[in-house]
Design an enzyme around this catalytic site. Structure first.
Site, PDB file in Angstrom:
ATOM      1  N   GLU A  61      13.897  -8.232  -2.771  1.00  0.00           N
ATOM      2  CA  GLU A  61      14.474  -6.981  -3.259  1.00  0.00           C
ATOM      3  C   GLU A  61      14.681  -7.356  -4.947  1.00  0.00           C
ATOM      4  OE1 GLU A  61      15.349  -7.926  -0.257  1.00  0.00           O
ATOM      5  OE2 GLU A  61      15.172  -6.366   0.928  1.00  0.00           O
ATOM      6  N   HIS A 130      23.759  -1.843   8.001  1.00  0.00           N
ATOM      7  CA  HIS A 130      22.731  -0.826   8.027  1.00  0.00           C
ATOM      8  C   HIS A 130      23.229   0.658   7.560  1.00  0.00           C
ATOM      9  CE1 HIS A 130      20.912  -4.278   9.893  1.00  0.00           C
ATOM     10  NE2 HIS A 130      19.549  -4.162   9.307  1.00  0.00           N
TER      11      HIS A 130
END
Length: 348
Positions: A61, A130
């Site tokens: 990322e 998440h």
């Protein structure tokens, strides 16, 4: 406006139309070229525009955000897709220390027109790493724009505006909203930067819902209406820049403000909205306030605990009812299943 589309279709259409209009727009990120195509939001883009403008990336990322910044510096308008906002934390250095700062550090000689799509939400046991709605972190960073559209119309218009903006934009999308339907014009349009919308007018209390919380607030408005309380519901749409004026004007009328967040209340977006409204109204009139959000623990993985963890239309209505009456009543409305999946009809 008769044409309807889902939130997913609106994102895909905005992306395709902007890529057709401007060849500098590119899309990249983990699984954007996967057959599932990020819930369908990137479906067909690879076939239409080719691997030079639509490509998948490795799990890296921070590095991939740096790639996006480099593309932006070179004149492209990249859209970087993250399937979960939780993993944007791995790119904080690039986003905060580089993307948000470059325009200022170089005296306005460079621009970083980077859009970062980041999904938030819950269900099917997503759990602690998440399910987090961490956008309040980014609201505090000058140089970053933050938008959280709640309906298909704004999903398209805000993405178009984000792509055309010369500053980096965090585009927040709740996965529960992905298959909501609503009016969406086929023609290209942009949802104005930093402008909120009154979605339901009212007189007794101002109810602000961020992202999917807007849907829960619309349910709460109906529960409250059934017991004689008129709630004015506001969708802030853009969190940075934030349209404080529209919210403060409503609170000046109602004298009561409840903000429902998709995050924790401590130092959250709701806290910021309430503080800025109170700064404006502290010498104007007395205001009662309430903020609702995640319970102060990590996100649970089970449906039973999720029901306690997240605000919903009934618990919001219960809290607002007590706010309006000025005392705890213990009232919680009976569930109306026909209001469970409210779809957006406007105004636009």
């Amino acid at each position: 406006m008769n044409r309807e589309a889902t939130y997913v279709e609106a994102i895909r259409e905005a992306t395709r139309q902007e890529m057709e209009r401007d060849e500098s727009v590119v899309v990249y990120g983990l699984d954007v070229d996967d057959p599932k195509a990020i819930q369908g939001t990137t479906a067909g883009l690879l076939e239409k525009f080719g691997a030079g403008r639509v490509f998948g990336t490795p799990l890296a990322e921070d590095a991939m955000t740096g790639v996006g910044i480099g593309m932006a510096l070179a004149g492209l308008r990249p859209i970087h897709v993250h399937i979960r906002m939780d993993f944007v934390m791995l790119a904080m250095n690039q986003l905060i220390n580089v993307a948000a700062k470059s325009r200022y550090m170089y005296g306005g000689q460079v621009q970083i027109p980077l859009v970062v799509r980041a999904m938030i939400g819950r269900s099917w046991g997503q759990g602690a790493q998440h399910s987090q709605g961490l956008y309040s972190f980014f609201m505090s960073v000058p140089g970053l724009r933050v938008v959280a559209p709640t309906n298909p119309h704004d999903a398209k218009g805000c993405l178009v505006e984000a792509i055309r903006t010369d500053d980096p934009v965090l585009y927040v999308e709740h996965r529960f909203l992905h298959f909501q339907k609503g009016p969406v014009p086929e023609a290209l349009y942009a949802t104005p930067l930093g402008k909120a919308r009154v979605t339901v007018p009212g007189t007794d209390v101002t109810l602000v819902g961020i992202s999917y919380a807007q849907t829960e607030c619309l349910q709460a408005q109906r529960y409250l209406e059934a017991v004689g309380i008129s709630a004015e519901v506001i969708d802030p749409i853009w969190l940075s820049p934030l349209d404080v004026e529209t919210i403060a004007d409503s609170v000046a009328k109602t004298g009561r403000l409840c903000v429902v967040d998709n995050g924790w209340t401590t130092c959250g977006a709701g806290a910021e909205i309430i503080a800025r409204v109170m700064e404006r109204l502290q010498s104007v009139r007395e205001v009662k306030i309430l903020r609702l959000g995640f319970a102060p623990v990590t996100c649970p993985p089970t449906p039973t605990l999720e029901a306690l963890y997240y605000p919903n239309g009934r618990t919001i209505a219960a809290g607002v009812n007590d706010l309006v009456l000025g005392r705890p009543t213990g009232w919680v409305p009976e569930e109306r299943k026909e209001w469970k999946n409210i779809e957006f009809k406007g105004p636009f």
